[in-house]
Scaffold this motif. Structure first.
Motif, mmCIF file in Angstrom:
data_model
loop_
_atom_site.group_PDB
_atom_site.id
_atom_site.type_symbol
_atom_site.label_atom_id
_atom_site.label_comp_id
_atom_site.label_asym_id
_atom_site.label_seq_id
_atom_site.Cartn_x
_atom_site.Cartn_y
_atom_site.Cartn_z
ATOM 1 N N ILE A 239 0.842 -1.200 0.000
ATOM 2 C CA ILE A 239 0.000 0.000 0.000
ATOM 3 C C ILE A 239 0.874 1.246 0.000
ATOM 4 O O ILE A 239 1.745 1.417 0.864
ATOM 5 C CB ILE A 239 -0.929 0.006 1.226
ATOM 6 N N LYS A 240 0.623 2.136 -0.953
ATOM 7 C CA LYS A 240 1.279 3.436 -1.006
ATOM 8 C C LYS A 240 0.405 4.485 -0.326
ATOM 9 O O LYS A 240 -0.823 4.382 -0.331
ATOM 10 C CB LYS A 240 1.517 3.874 -2.454
ATOM 11 N N VAL A 241 1.055 5.498 0.222
ATOM 12 C CA VAL A 241 0.302 6.614 0.783
ATOM 13 C C VAL A 241 0.301 7.782 -0.196
ATOM 14 O O VAL A 241 1.259 8.002 -0.950
ATOM 15 C CB VAL A 241 0.847 7.065 2.150
ATOM 16 N N TYR A 242 -0.793 8.518 -0.174
ATOM 17 C CA TYR A 242 -0.982 9.737 -0.954
ATOM 18 C C TYR A 242 -1.442 10.824 0.012
ATOM 19 O O TYR A 242 -1.945 10.545 1.100
ATOM 20 C CB TYR A 242 -2.058 9.548 -2.025
ATOM 21 N N LEU A 243 -1.305 12.069 -0.395
ATOM 22 C CA LEU A 243 -1.786 13.186 0.400
ATOM 23 C C LEU A 243 -2.690 14.077 -0.439
ATOM 24 O O LEU A 243 -2.418 14.312 -1.627
ATOM 25 C CB LEU A 243 -0.615 14.017 0.930
ATOM 26 N N SER A 244 -3.763 14.557 0.190
ATOM 27 C CA SER A 244 -4.552 15.618 -0.430
ATOM 28 C C SER A 244 -3.772 16.912 -0.281
ATOM 29 O O SER A 244 -3.311 17.248 0.815
ATOM 30 C CB SER A 244 -5.914 15.755 0.258
ATOM 31 N N ALA A 245 -3.611 17.623 -1.374
ATOM 32 C CA ALA A 245 -2.804 18.842 -1.381
ATOM 33 C C ALA A 245 -3.705 20.068 -1.475
ATOM 34 O O ALA A 245 -4.593 20.125 -2.331
ATOM 35 C CB ALA A 245 -1.828 18.824 -2.556
ATOM 36 N N ARG A 246 -3.471 21.040 -0.608
ATOM 37 C CA ARG A 246 -4.189 22.310 -0.690
ATOM 38 C C ARG A 246 -3.506 23.177 -1.725
ATOM 39 O O ARG A 246 -2.299 23.450 -1.645
ATOM 40 C CB ARG A 246 -4.222 22.995 0.670
ATOM 41 N N PHE A 247 -4.277 23.638 -2.718
ATOM 42 C CA PHE A 247 -3.686 24.309 -3.874
ATOM 43 C C PHE A 247 -2.989 25.609 -3.489
ATOM 44 O O PHE A 247 -2.032 26.024 -4.153
ATOM 45 C CB PHE A 247 -4.770 24.578 -4.927
ATOM 46 N N SER A 248 -3.450 26.231 -2.425
ATOM 47 C CA SER A 248 -2.871 27.516 -2.020
ATOM 48 C C SER A 248 -1.698 27.354 -1.068
ATOM 49 O O SER A 248 -1.227 28.348 -0.482
ATOM 50 C CB SER A 248 -3.949 28.375 -1.356
ATOM 51 N N ALA A 249 -1.168 26.157 -0.890
ATOM 52 C CA ALA A 249 -0.064 25.928 0.037
ATOM 53 C C ALA A 249 1.162 26.799 -0.247
ATOM 54 O O ALA A 249 1.841 27.219 0.697
ATOM 55 C CB ALA A 249 0.324 24.448 0.039
ATOM 56 N N PRO A 250 1.507 27.114 -1.498
ATOM 57 C CA PRO A 250 2.664 28.003 -1.718
ATOM 58 C C PRO A 250 2.512 29.362 -1.047
ATOM 59 O O PRO A 250 3.515 29.974 -0.655
ATOM 60 C CB PRO A 250 2.718 28.132 -3.242
ATOM 61 N N ILE A 251 1.276 29.830 -0.905
ATOM 62 C CA ILE A 251 1.030 31.092 -0.213
ATOM 63 C C ILE A 251 1.104 30.879 1.292
ATOM 64 O O ILE A 251 1.793 31.604 2.024
ATOM 65 C CB ILE A 251 -0.339 31.671 -0.612
ATOM 66 N N GLU A 252 0.419 29.852 1.771
ATOM 67 C CA GLU A 252 0.267 29.637 3.207
ATOM 68 C C GLU A 252 1.535 29.108 3.869
ATOM 69 O O GLU A 252 1.803 29.419 5.034
ATOM 70 C CB GLU A 252 -0.902 28.679 3.451
ATOM 71 N N LEU A 253 2.302 28.310 3.136
ATOM 72 C CA LEU A 253 3.530 27.748 3.700
ATOM 73 C C LEU A 253 4.787 28.381 3.121
ATOM 74 O O LEU A 253 5.804 28.471 3.819
ATOM 75 C CB LEU A 253 3.582 26.233 3.451
ATOM 76 N N GLY A 254 4.715 28.781 1.865
ATOM 77 C CA GLY A 254 5.916 29.259 1.191
ATOM 78 C C GLY A 254 6.088 30.759 1.162
ATOM 79 O O GLY A 254 7.127 31.265 0.710
ATOM 80 N N GLY A 255 5.071 31.504 1.621
ATOM 81 C CA GLY A 255 5.186 32.957 1.634
ATOM 82 C C GLY A 255 5.083 33.611 0.276
ATOM 83 O O GLY A 255 5.381 34.806 0.135
ATOM 84 N N LEU A 256 4.647 32.863 -0.740
ATOM 85 C CA LEU A 256 4.484 33.465 -2.065
ATOM 86 C C LEU A 256 3.224 34.314 -2.086
ATOM 87 O O LEU A 256 2.316 34.149 -1.273
ATOM 88 C CB LEU A 256 4.416 32.381 -3.135
ATOM 89 N N LYS A 257 3.166 35.215 -3.036
ATOM 90 C CA LYS A 257 2.002 36.082 -3.160
ATOM 91 C C LYS A 257 0.918 35.472 -4.035
ATOM 92 O O LYS A 257 -0.181 36.010 -4.141
ATOM 93 C CB LYS A 257 2.422 37.445 -3.733
ATOM 94 N N THR A 258 1.216 34.350 -4.674
ATOM 95 C CA THR A 258 0.278 33.732 -5.611
ATOM 96 C C THR A 258 0.438 32.223 -5.592
ATOM 97 O O THR A 258 1.493 31.705 -5.193
ATOM 98 C CB THR A 258 0.510 34.254 -7.043
#
Length: 702
Positions: A239-258
């Motif tokens: 069994i492999k694991v997968y994650l649901s990804a929040r599309f806005s993560a670059p803003i919320e975690l990465g500090g990007l503006k977009t």
């Protein structure tokens, strides 16, 4: 002394009762139930059973352990191996067609001795073969009839967990999340292994750990380490694991503006994040994404397409062999005329533009896991794009945990549906056979929680079972799977098995009957989806209201989806569209989904539509009452704990079925001003009473 002896006797009785108690934890993996299975006829009684392992992988060891624990005394020697073993290769067995996960079980002569061989091209295939043999034995087979071979028709067979990081489960009705995020990665609950084992027994090979309504926190180093700990537990079970990804993560975690997928900085952030995940989880499966639906962020926030978003993520995981499952559930207010049209309108024009490691994940119907929906028009409409089926195993609209509703017939009905493109079926689209896709998948929204019985009730386990078996082979019929499950769950008594199967096979149709037959759908109460609410019509957005879906008025009922209405029928292939455009050729089970018709319309039953609808409500309630009688008949044949829990659930189901029936009929009569047919029992209360019912803290509503 007499009192003391009486106490001893009472304790003995209590302990005896406890020994026979069964809380459902073992699922269908009971390996003979409470009594030992007799030795097979092809082996001398009492002969020792040995399992030889040719190879040294953890997965082969697990296969051998399962067999050693479960095979009855007297079985001939068993060998587990892979096709690459020199001795096995010399046998020239037909492994070529089995692919990476198929298996072969048969009696062979190896090193001069007869042995029952279980092997595949990979150790995962061998593990699946071991479970297939145990299933064969538990359902009446013997080693002498064990000539088994099978390969999965679908590549990715995945559970979607809508589990939140705080331990709650959206639309979960079996307790808190199985994942204890707080204690991971340090503490690995033994239930994680038991979960993986149950999935491996069905051939499920992937799990998405977190809710599609994702939190960006799931992608932080802290939570990646927790996911990696689970991946370590699951890996030997294939069994492999997968994650649901929040599309806005670059803003919320990465500090990007977009989070614009066309922005090079955004793509670079996702590539770095994927690299980070794969360093922790080398066999990470990839991402599941819910975008631009129910308020979730997505590429359309930046005037980009779903393909732009999916392909950007696909590029990030491609170097590692990862995939992206991009959901086509795009529930927003962009098409107020007919919610059912939105996914097709947004995705059909993108056919052929998705990267080759992207699957578009499509729900079985165009609305939202209703008790009955016509198959989604996207199936058959995107031949250049692999489409992944998404079923809901958890019964958000079919009675939560307490209503007995076997979903095998729902799955079968959808998969067997003709798309209108020649002889193509939905199953042929999903397994890739009709359009030649090699990347294929089927997802099931899990019904698994921390309840001891895993799924909220014994019979709910059958839906997990049926999903796994149909994901392996979408052509498997629902009834034999119900029998398989019942035999493994309740043991070999034919009276119990026959009763369970009879109850199961009509149970989903009963829910359709008492919640909304003849194509009615989305009639539940607001938000929590518990109980009836066909009168709701004052919510902010039109498509939030049940009245939007049934459009009942003095003259008739039903949603006109022909060219005189929303023209949703045009989204189907021409032969299907022609059939559904005419109420005379539309299957009556879907009539009110596609047509607004008069209450006095003649039906095939000889009744008017109103009379027929009333009869459906009564039939649904009557079926539940019948299940209660059937279950009463096997009380002495089923362990007390599981029997009582099921009996209690059936009592709840009958009460709530009557509530659905009475509340719905009260409302329809307030609209159509028609009397009930002669001899029909009137609702217990007036409409005002039903409308006044209010419920808080409903399970699964977060």
């Amino acid at each position: 002394m007499k009192a003391f002896s009486g106490l001893i006797g009472a304790v003995a009785l209590l302990l005896a009762g406890t020994a026979h108690a069964d809380d459902g934890y073992r699922l269908w993996l009971r390996h003979g139930g409470e009594t030992a299975r007799p030795a097979p006829v092809d082996a001398p009684a009492g002969a020792p059973m040995t399992v030889a392992v040719r190879g040294a992988t953890p997965t082969l060891r697990l296969a051998a352990d399962e067999l050693a624990r479960a095979m009855p005394a007297g079985t001939m020697p068993v060998t587990v191996a892979t096709a690459g073993d020199a001795g096995i290769a010399a046998l020239r067995l037909p492994f070529a067609a089995l692919g990476d996960e198929g298996y072969l079980v048969r009696t062979v002569t190896l090193d001069g001795k007869r042995t029952l061989l279980i092997a595949g091209n990979s150790d995962r295939g061998t593990l699946y073969g071991a479970f297939a043999l145990l299933r064969h034995l538990a359902t009446g087979g013997t080693t002498s009839t064990a000539a088994l071979t099978s390969a999965p028709k679908v590549k990715l067979r995945v559970l979607n967990h809508w589990d939140n990081l705080d331990g709650t489960v959206e639309r979960g009705y079996a307790g808190q999340s199985l994942w204890d995020w707080w204690t991971l990665p340090d503490l690995k609950d033994p239930r994680y292994t038991d979960y993986a084992r149950a999935n491996a027994s069905l051939g499920i090979n992937g799990t998405v750990l977190n809710n599609v309504n994702a939190k960006a926190d799931s992608l932080t180093p802290r939570y990646i380490a927790k996911a990696a700990a689970l991946a370590d537990v699951f890996r030997p079970w294939g069994i492999k694991v997968y994650l649901s990804a929040r599309f806005s993560a670059p803003i919320e975690l990465g500090g990007l503006k977009t989070a614009d997928p066309r922005d090079p900085a955004v793509a670079a952030w996702w590539k770095a994040k994927a690299d980070e995940i794969y360093r922790a989880i080398p066999d990470f499966g990839g991402f599941l994404v819910k975008a631009n639906s129910e308020g979730q962020p997505g590429p359309r926030d930046y005037n980009a397409s779903h393909a732009d978003g999916a392909n950007m993520l696909a590029a990030a995981v491609r170097p590692h062999g990862g995939i992206v499952m991009w959901r086509a559930f795009v529930y927003a207010d962009t098409d107020p005329t007919d919610r059912a049209k939105q996914a097709y309108s947004e995705f059909k024009p993108l056919d052929g533009t998705f990267a080759d490691n992207v699957l578009v994940q499509v729900k079985n119907g165009a609305i939202d896991f209703q008790p009955r929906e016509p198959f989604h028009p996207l199936f058959g409409a995107m031949p250049k794009t692999p489409l992944m089926m998404e079923f809901q195993i958890t019964k958000e609209y079919l009675g939560f945990a307490t209503h007995l509703a076997y979903l095998g017939p729902l799955f079968e009905e959808t998969l067997a549906a003709k798309t209108g493109r020649g002889r193509e079926t939905v199953a042929g689209v999903v397994d890739g056979s009709s359009e030649g896709h090699r990347l294929t998948g089927m997802a099931g929204v899990a019904n698994i929680g921390r309840d001891r019985d895993w799924s909220g009730s014994t019979f709910n386990q059958a839906n997990w079972y049926a999903f796994g078996r149909m994901a392996w082979d979408p052509a498997l019929p629902a009834e034999p799977l119900a029998r398989e499950w019942a035999q493994q769950t309740f043991g070999g008594d034919a009276r119990v098995v026959d009763t369970a199967v009879a109850m199961m096979m009509g149970s989903r149709e009963a829910v359709v009957d008492y919640t909304g037959a003849l194509g009615l759908a989305h009639l539940m109460a607001t938000g929590h989806h518990y109980g009836p609410g066909p009168w709701v019509s004052d919510l902010k957005r039109p498509e939030w209201n049940p009245a939007y879906y049934h459009k009942a008025d003095r003259d008739g009922i039903g949603f006109d989806r022909t060219k005189t209405g929303s023209n949703a029928v045009a989204q189907y292939a021409a032969p299907i569209a022609r059939q559904l455009a005419d109420p005379k050729t539309t299957p009556e089970r879907d009539l009110l989904w596609f047509h607004h018709v008069r209450w006095d319309r003649p039906m095939r039953s000889g009744k008017t539509l109103w009379q027929d609808l009333v009869a459906h409500y009564d039939r649904g309630v009557g079926y539940v009452a019948g299940m209660r009688r059937q279950w009463d008949g096997v009380r002495a044949l089923v362990d007390a704990e599981r029997w009582q829990k099921t009996a209690d659930d059936l009592a709840v189901q009958e009460r709530e079925a009557r509530w659905w029936r009475d509340a719905s009929l009260s409302y329809w009569m307030s609209v159509n001003r028609l009397p009930l047919p002669a001899g029909v029992t009137p609702p217990e209360h007036d409409l005002a009473w039903y409308r006044a019912q209010h419920f808080d803290y409903v399970p699964g509503h977060y």
